[in-house]
Scaffold this motif. Structure first.
Motif, PDB file in Angstrom:
ATOM      1  N   THR A  67       0.866  -1.264  -0.139  1.00 45.02           N
ATOM      2  CA  THR A  67      -0.012  -0.079  -0.115  1.00 45.02           C
ATOM      3  C   THR A  67       0.937   1.210   0.056  1.00 45.02           C
ATOM      4  O   THR A  67       1.651   1.370   0.793  1.00 45.02           O
ATOM      5  CB  THR A  67      -1.048   0.170   1.371  1.00 45.02           C
ATOM      6  N   HIS A 124       1.202   5.063   0.353  1.00 42.67           N
ATOM      7  CA  HIS A 124       0.459   6.382   0.867  1.00 42.67           C
ATOM      8  C   HIS A 124       1.339   7.399   0.486  1.00 42.67           C
ATOM      9  O   HIS A 124       2.523   7.601   0.311  1.00 42.67           O
ATOM     10  CB  HIS A 124       0.584   6.494   2.548  1.00 42.67           C
ATOM     11  N   SER A 166      -1.795  -0.908  -3.925  1.00 42.80           N
ATOM     12  CA  SER A 166      -2.827  -0.045  -3.377  1.00 42.80           C
ATOM     13  C   SER A 166      -2.282   1.294  -3.484  1.00 42.80           C
ATOM     14  O   SER A 166      -1.111   1.423  -2.819  1.00 42.80           O
ATOM     15  CB  SER A 166      -3.801  -0.354  -2.526  1.00 42.80           C
ATOM     16  N   SER A 177      -7.608   1.513   0.440  1.00 43.90           N
ATOM     17  CA  SER A 177      -7.161   2.064  -0.803  1.00 43.90           C
ATOM     18  C   SER A 177      -8.004   2.819  -1.767  1.00 43.90           C
ATOM     19  O   SER A 177      -9.177   2.536  -1.666  1.00 43.90           O
ATOM     20  CB  SER A 177      -6.434   0.852  -1.394  1.00 43.90           C
ATOM     21  N   THR A 233      -6.174   0.225  -6.915  1.00 50.47           N
ATOM     22  CA  THR A 233      -5.124  -0.868  -7.151  1.00 50.47           C
ATOM     23  C   THR A 233      -4.831  -1.222  -8.416  1.00 50.47           C
ATOM     24  O   THR A 233      -5.367  -0.626  -9.399  1.00 50.47           O
ATOM     25  CB  THR A 233      -6.146  -1.790  -6.704  1.00 50.47           C
TER      26      THR A 233
END
Length: 945
Positions: free
Chosen positions: A852, A854, A913, A930, A933
């Motif tokens: 993931t 950010h 994501s 998320s 993706t």
């Protein structure tokens, strides 16, 4: 300055000229002698000043009447390899490198170092230089001192780990002397653009060159047992500092020892609590800031003119200093009052008169013993450059295994094999993420310290214990001391070779175990002694499969509360004959080097992990992490950890940890008094939050037990708070492990004082309770009981996302931010890219799983994810991969670049994501779901957000 008509001599001519200048030992006043990589200047007073250049622009400066051939310590491993240009005009000699230049005055030997543009970095105050003869055990040594930059306003940092809440050392005094909670690393980093490594292993004072003295007053001392005053008398000083001083304790004020569980003596009578109150009037002869050091244990309070200036507690077997200062006018008296509950503890009050403003604000190093003045100056446009220069001199930081950055559970101590396995099983059963568990001291039979063996009644099958932990995907660290009972087989073998310190045995010292046993340490100052010590470990412990090695008491601390003079006497090396006073700080480095070398030979493709309580310059090369010692479980001590860890990091040590919750616990906590239980739980929770954002995340201490499922029992909100940080730490491992890799490949720093990244903002220079974890996440630990908000400064030069609310805030302002008990304030820099992983139970679970990413809007940003196998030395063979990531704020596009490199086991494709944090304030940023993706296949891809 040199005159512009000087003729520079290139290195090509120096080699030929050096042969004409005679050997280094010959010296004529006013002479300038070229030597390989540098020069020697002989002053009018007959001192020789040798300056050698390194290719990175670092200069080594050595000063003595006769220059020694040997290195003063084992800190520095790099040899001079620079090719400086040379010039002199009969008054000043100069070496020039592309990065910096060094000047030496022929008259007085004054040294000046300038950067590449001619800006002064270090300007020596020549009259302060000292090379004073001293005699140590019949040997000739020198007390040394240099002073630079008198009256400076620069920020000064580093010097190791010191727990007196000192951040910027300009105007402060630091004594570099190894102790349970103090780590001496003589490397200073300046905002002016340099680092200075002072190559000396004796006790060294930075700031005031003179040792503090006992505050001599006409003290009125009143001794109490309970509420009864049993003695009043005059005393010249407050001085029950060491074991030897306890003999002066008045008979009238002695109290029987209380049983730990009853508070009664052996006759069943209640114990009357001891108390001493000292009052005295101090009339200073000199106005200005007077510095004080209170050496103490147990409970103590200090008042000046009735106002409290200090209140602390510390366990009795581990007293140390607390600093305070008073700004006083000459001739104006101040009434001092010290209230102390001894409980058979230790106390002394020391004082130093003010220095002149020019001397108080200067760069000064003074050492008790050396053969010469010897130091290195690293030109460093940034503080990261200063750290890199230090590691070029003293050794690279090898990569730690990936699992080391997970959660560690420890206790003082697990008593049985079943406890160790049971705790690991409980973590797994309750789905609480953990990687490592620790077997602390005393797993051996009572009378066998140093046997490297296990008590069969409590640890019937150590190999099975290790296997059981590993079967649960855990790792096990074992405590191994350099301490020996001399009648054990290992102790006797070392003693037969002359490798044990004999003076502690001759003194009749006994430790605190059982009936008390004669004990000593081995002397690691020769390769042969280190080899035998390692062989004993390798024969008995290494085959059992332990993953990490806890090397405790490496100051060395073989007997708490000895005086410094007695420690120095007992530390004289039996293998080399060097007096202990001259090598006081060196033990932890040579000891760790020996064990690290042995591990690398025995396990050639496994990354060693050593945790050692003390360190010296170069300790990072020995695959060693440091921790802050047996600190007290108090709010003040939690606060003190922050600046201690930050300055240790700026001294070049990347991996540091602390005992979450504090090691030593007051009785009000250890008895689990219901009145104080809420404070204990909150203290542990706040410390845990800080630990989750420290380089290594490790819980350890005395009772109460610290296991997450035990310490939070009956407090569901606390348990949820602890679990939040367990999981957040593991989700952030891709970011954290990349930071760890950067400490090796880029000489980077994980735990970053704000001044490292925002040096141009002077407001951050003294901030001692905020920091950056890597380049992007700013942590603001809460260090006060029942605080539910705190003040945070947002450095200018960046905007900041509040990680708890998601709001974007402008930099350059102070804000009051919410700090609920279960959350620590966090902020993320605008433009940051932070890769995160899935929820896992250990670092090796699905390390190539979904990512993931950010993205924090507000500025352009870049981050390059690092990945490798995690435990082997493949990284040193180039077996690793990187994924560059770029955020374009204007185009609102995240670009994942083409993967660079590979390693065994690398996943070719990754589910990814992407979450964009735009500052609108929609909740905790790392809890967001998320938004986009995709599948990453190793090729460059742009994602619009």
């Amino acid at each position: 300055m040199l005159k512009p008509n000087l003729v520079a001599v290139t290195w090509g001519t120096i080699a030929g000229m050096a042969a004409l200048c005679g050997p280094v030992g010959q010296a004529w006043a006013g002479e300038v002698r070229q030597v390989p990589h540098g020069m020697v200047v002989v002053t009018d007073a007959g001192q020789q000043v040798r300056v050698l250049a390194h290719a990175d622009g670092t200069f080594r400066v050595t000063i003595a009447e006769t220059l020694p051939d040997e290195r003063p310590t084992a800190m520095v491993t790099a040899e001079a390899d620079g090719t400086p240009a040379f010039a002199h005009d009969g008054a000043v000699a100069r070496l020039v490198m592309p990065q910096a230049s060094a000047e030496v005055s022929l008259a007085d030997g004054r040294v000046a170092i300038r950067d590449s543009e001619g800006k002064m970095l270090l300007d020596e105050h020549a009259p302060a230089r000292r090379l004073d003869p001293v005699t140590l055990e019949g040997q000739s040594w020198l007390a040394t001192r240099v002073q630079f930059n008198r009256g400076t306003d620069e920020g000064l940092y580093g010097l190791g780990q010191h727990q007196n809440r000192q951040m910027n050392y300009n105007g402060e005094d630091i004594e570099l002397a190894q102790h349970n909670m103090a780590i001496a690393i003589p490397y200073l980093v300046s905002t002016r653009g340099y680092g200075l490594l002072w190559d000396n292993a004796s006790i060294t004072r930075v700031g005031d060159p003179e040792a503090y003295a006992k505050l001599a007053l006409d003290w009125q001392a009143r001794y109490y047992l309970g509420e009864r005053e049993v003695l009043a008398r005059r005393e010249a000083a407050i001085d029950y500092q060491y074991i030897k001083d306890q003999a002066r304790w008045p008979v009238e004020a002695k109290a029987a020892t209380a049983a730990a569980t009853t508070g009664q003596n052996t006759q069943g009578n209640a114990i009357e609590k001891q108390r001493v109150v000292w009052t005295g009037r101090f009339t200073p002869d000199t106005g200005g800031v007077h510095k004080f050091r209170l050496y103490s244990s147990s409970y103590v309070k200090v008042f000046a003119n009735g106002k409290p200036v200090l209140e602390r507690w510390r366990q009795n077997w581990n007293p140390w200093y607390h600093n305070f200062a008073l700004d006083l006018a000459a001739g104006q008296p101040v009434d001092l009052r010290i209230e102390w509950e001894p409980n058979q503890g230790y106390i002394a009050l020391e004082h130093a008169d003010p220095l002149s403003p020019e001397d108080r604000h200067s760069v000064s190093f003074a050492s008790e013993a050396g053969k010469a003045i010897d130091y290195y100056v690293v030109p460093a446009p940034t503080m990261d450059d200063a750290v890199a220069g230090y590691r070029r001199l003293t050794g690279k930081a090898p990569m730690m295994p990936r699992w080391a950055y997970g959660f560690w559970q420890s206790r003082q101590r697990y008593n049985t094999q079943a406890e160790i396995v049971g705790v690991m099983q409980a973590y797994r059963d309750q789905n609480i993420p953990i990687d490592a568990i620790v077997q602390d001291w005393f797993y051996w039979p009572e009378d066998s310290w140093g046997c490297h063996c296990f008590d069969p009644a409590r640890f019937p099958d150590p190999a099975a214990m290790v296997d059981a932990v590993k079967a649960m995907n855990g790792r096990l660290m074992i405590s191994v001391w350099p301490k020996f009972y001399p009648d054990t087989a290992n102790g006797a073998a070392l003693r037969d070779k002359g490798y044990l310190y004999e003076r502690p045995l001759a003194a009749g010292q006994r430790d605190w175990v059982g009936r008390g046993y004669a004990n000593t340490f081995y002397d690691p100052h020769t390769p042969e002694a280190r080899a035998l010590y390692w062989k004993q470990m390798a024969d008995s412990l290494v085959p059992l499969g332990f993953d990490a090695w806890w090397m405790d008491a490496t100051e060395p601390d073989w007997h708490s509360n000895l005086s410094i003079a007695e420690r120095q006497y007992q530390m004289t090396s039996p293998t080399t004959g060097v007096p202990g006073a001259a090598i006081f700080n060196a033990y932890p480095l040579v000891h760790a080097d020996g064990v690290a070398d042995g591990l690398r030979e025995a396990q050639p493709d496994t990354r060693p992990f050593i945790l050692t309580r003390s360190g010296f310059g170069g300790i990072q090369r020995a695959s060693s992490a440091l921790w802050s010692g047996d600190v007290a479980a108090r709010w003040d001590d939690l606060r003190d950890q922050i600046s201690a860890g930050l300055n240790l990091s700026l001294a070049g040590v990347p991996n540091w940890t602390h005992d979450i919750g504090g090691f030593a616990v007051e009785e009000r906590f250890s008895t689990q008094d219901p009145v104080h239980l809420p404070e204990w739980r909150e203290l542990y929770l706040r410390w845990f939050q800080f630990g989750a954002f420290s380089p290594l995340f490790r819980s350890h201490g005395e009772f109460p037990a610290r296991e997450t499922y035990i310490v939070s029992e009956g407090d569901p909100a606390m348990r949820d708070g602890l679990l939040h940080y367990h999981r957040l730490r593991y989700r952030l491992l891709p970011y954290i492990y990349t930071l760890a890799a950067a400490t090796h490949f880029e000489d980077a720093t994980i735990l970053r004082p704000l001044v490292m990244d925002f040096e141009d903002d002077p407001k951050v220079w003294g901030i001692d309770d905020q920091y950056l974890l890597g380049p992007s996440i700013m942590a603001a630990p809460v260090t006060a009981f029942e605080a539910r908000s705190r003040q945070v400064y947002l450095p200018s030069g960046s905007d900041w996302h509040d990680a708890l609310t998601g709001k974007l805030l402008a930099g350059g302002q102070t804000v009051i931010t919410a700090a609920p008990r279960e959350r620590m304030p966090l902020f993320v820099r605008a433009g940051a890219i932070i890769p995160a992983g899935p929820d896992v139970q250990w670092t090796g679970e699905n390390p190539q799983g979904p990512l993931t990413i950010h993205v924090f809007a507000g500025a352009d940003g870049r981050f390059t994810l690092y990945e490798d196998q995690g435990t082997d030395l493949g990284y040193a063979r180039g077996e690793f991969a990187r994924i560059p990531m770029d955020w374009d704020e204007t185009r609102r596009t995240l670009t994942l670049g083409a993967r660079e490199g590979s390693f065994p086991g690398m996943a070719q494709t990754r589910p990814i994501s992407v979450i964009l944090h735009d500052g609108r304030g929609d909740g905790e940023v790392f809890e967001k779901r998320s938004q986009r993706t995709l599948t990453y296949e190793g090729k460059s891809i742009a994602i619009g957000l």
